[in-house]
Design a protein around this motif. Structure first.
Motif, PDB file in Angstrom:
ATOM      1  N   ALA A   1      -7.495  -6.299  -3.651  1.00  0.00           N
ATOM      2  CA  ALA A   1      -8.716  -5.780  -2.896  1.00  0.00           C
ATOM      3  C   ALA A   1      -8.566  -4.251  -2.183  1.00  0.00           C
ATOM      4  O   ALA A   1      -9.045  -4.093  -1.221  1.00  0.00           O
ATOM      5  N   GLY A   2      -7.857  -3.457  -2.961  1.00  0.00           N
ATOM      6  CA  GLY A   2      -7.741  -1.911  -2.453  1.00  0.00           C
ATOM      7  C   GLY A   2      -6.589  -1.846  -1.587  1.00  0.00           C
ATOM      8  O   GLY A   2      -6.291  -0.681  -1.159  1.00  0.00           O
ATOM      9  N   ARG A   3      -5.894  -2.771  -1.313  1.00  0.00           N
ATOM     10  CA  ARG A   3      -4.718  -2.692  -0.562  1.00  0.00           C
ATOM     11  C   ARG A   3      -3.496  -2.468  -1.489  1.00  0.00           C
ATOM     12  O   ARG A   3      -3.361  -2.509  -2.600  1.00  0.00           O
ATOM     13  N   GLU A   4      -2.170  -1.707  -0.824  1.00  0.00           N
ATOM     14  CA  GLU A   4      -1.204  -1.504  -1.423  1.00  0.00           C
ATOM     15  C   GLU A   4       0.023  -2.537  -1.535  1.00  0.00           C
ATOM     16  O   GLU A   4      -0.048  -2.999  -0.621  1.00  0.00           O
ATOM     17  N   PHE A   5       0.500  -2.854  -2.640  1.00  0.00           N
ATOM     18  CA  PHE A   5       1.435  -3.743  -2.732  1.00  0.00           C
ATOM     19  C   PHE A   5       2.770  -2.967  -2.914  1.00  0.00           C
ATOM     20  O   PHE A   5       2.724  -2.055  -3.355  1.00  0.00           O
ATOM     21  N   GLY A   6       3.925  -3.579  -2.325  1.00  0.00           N
ATOM     22  CA  GLY A   6       5.267  -2.797  -2.676  1.00  0.00           C
ATOM     23  C   GLY A   6       6.104  -3.606  -3.482  1.00  0.00           C
ATOM     24  O   GLY A   6       5.696  -4.872  -3.939  1.00  0.00           O
ATOM     25  N   PRO A   7       7.430  -3.450  -3.636  1.00  0.00           N
ATOM     26  CA  PRO A   7       8.293  -4.154  -4.595  1.00  0.00           C
ATOM     27  C   PRO A   7       8.464  -5.551  -4.150  1.00  0.00           C
ATOM     28  O   PRO A   7       8.924  -6.475  -4.786  1.00  0.00           O
ATOM     29  N   ASN A   8       8.372  -5.823  -2.829  1.00  0.00           N
ATOM     30  CA  ASN A   8       8.309  -7.363  -2.402  1.00  0.00           C
ATOM     31  C   ASN A   8       7.406  -8.301  -3.119  1.00  0.00           C
ATOM     32  O   ASN A   8       7.691  -9.317  -3.545  1.00  0.00           O
TER      33      ASN A   8
END
Length: 232
Positions: A21-28
């Motif tokens: 929903a527009g948020r950023e996800f990282g490698p985790n």
């Protein structure tokens, strides 16, 4: 009870976008997706209809902060409604920023405080053995940085000493641990009597072979090495 139908990557990506929903996800988050697909598509003996079956396999997400991919996969496999993904983490949502076993079908533990999942997995495996249930396996997904936590080393040592052959740990190694081990993360387990395999964490065939390669007499660890931040 084994699930065999492959999860369509395009469907999984669309579901993950609803969680994001527009948020950023990282490698985790992205490092978990291939492992989760292989586990739910080809390894686990559990379906939405058997979440309370005492002979089901158990999956414990120790790496609770990587829950976004887990929720997307649970929706793809029919454990939770796709509509639940919208508004994830909001005040009315059952899908919190860490999973809650009382609110989410298919979730075995509430997690998020790093270092607790493997100990809970050891206890679950011991409980199944005490009940004489030799079929179910317990799978615990950890991040490599969790191995900085002393509680995990106690769990590793105890599981090896007691021969918990129904326990499998999966360590997602994206080189985020503060401390390393000669020979890699798997050596931390094998010194305590575990069997081990280290594989490319994006290679589904290698993951399946490694996850199926336990001897049922000793605990088993699969180190899934994922050094990039992307997911196909």
């Amino acid at each position: 009870m084994t699930t065999t139908t492959a999860t369509d990557p395009a469907v999984l990506r669309a579901l993950l976008d609803r969680v994001r929903a527009g948020r950023e996800f990282g490698p985790n988050v992205y490092s978990t997706l291939d492992v989760l697909q292989v586990l739910y598509d080809r390894v686990f003996r559990i379906t939405p209809e058997t979440v309370d079956d005492p002979d089901r396999d158990r999956f414990l997400l120790s790496k609770g902060h990587a829950v976004a991919g887990y929720y997307a996969l649970l929706a793809a496999r029919g454990f939770v409604s796709v509509a639940w993904l919208d508004g994830q983490g909001g005040p009315e949502s059952r899908l919190g920023d860490h999973p809650d076993r009382l609110l989410v079908p298919g979730v075995e533990i509430g997690s998020g405080s790093l270092g607790h999942g493997l100990g809970l997995g050891v206890g679950t495996a011991l409980g199944l053995r005490a009940q004489g249930r030799t079929g179910p396996r317990v799978y615990v997904l950890l991040g490599d940085a969790e191995l900085d936590e002393g509680s995990n080393h106690e769990a590793i040592a105890y599981a090896g000493a007691t021969g918990l052959g129904n326990l499998t740990a999966i360590v997602l190694d994206n080189r985020s641990a503060s401390h390393g081990w000669p020979g890699g993360a798997a050596s931390r387990f094998t010194v305590n009597g575990w069997t081990a395999a280290t594989v490319d964490g994006r290679d589904h065939e290698a993951l399946h072979t490694a996850l199926s390669g336990h001897d049922h007499h000793r605990p088993h660890v699969v180190v899934a090495v994922v050094t990039d931040g992307e997911w196909a």
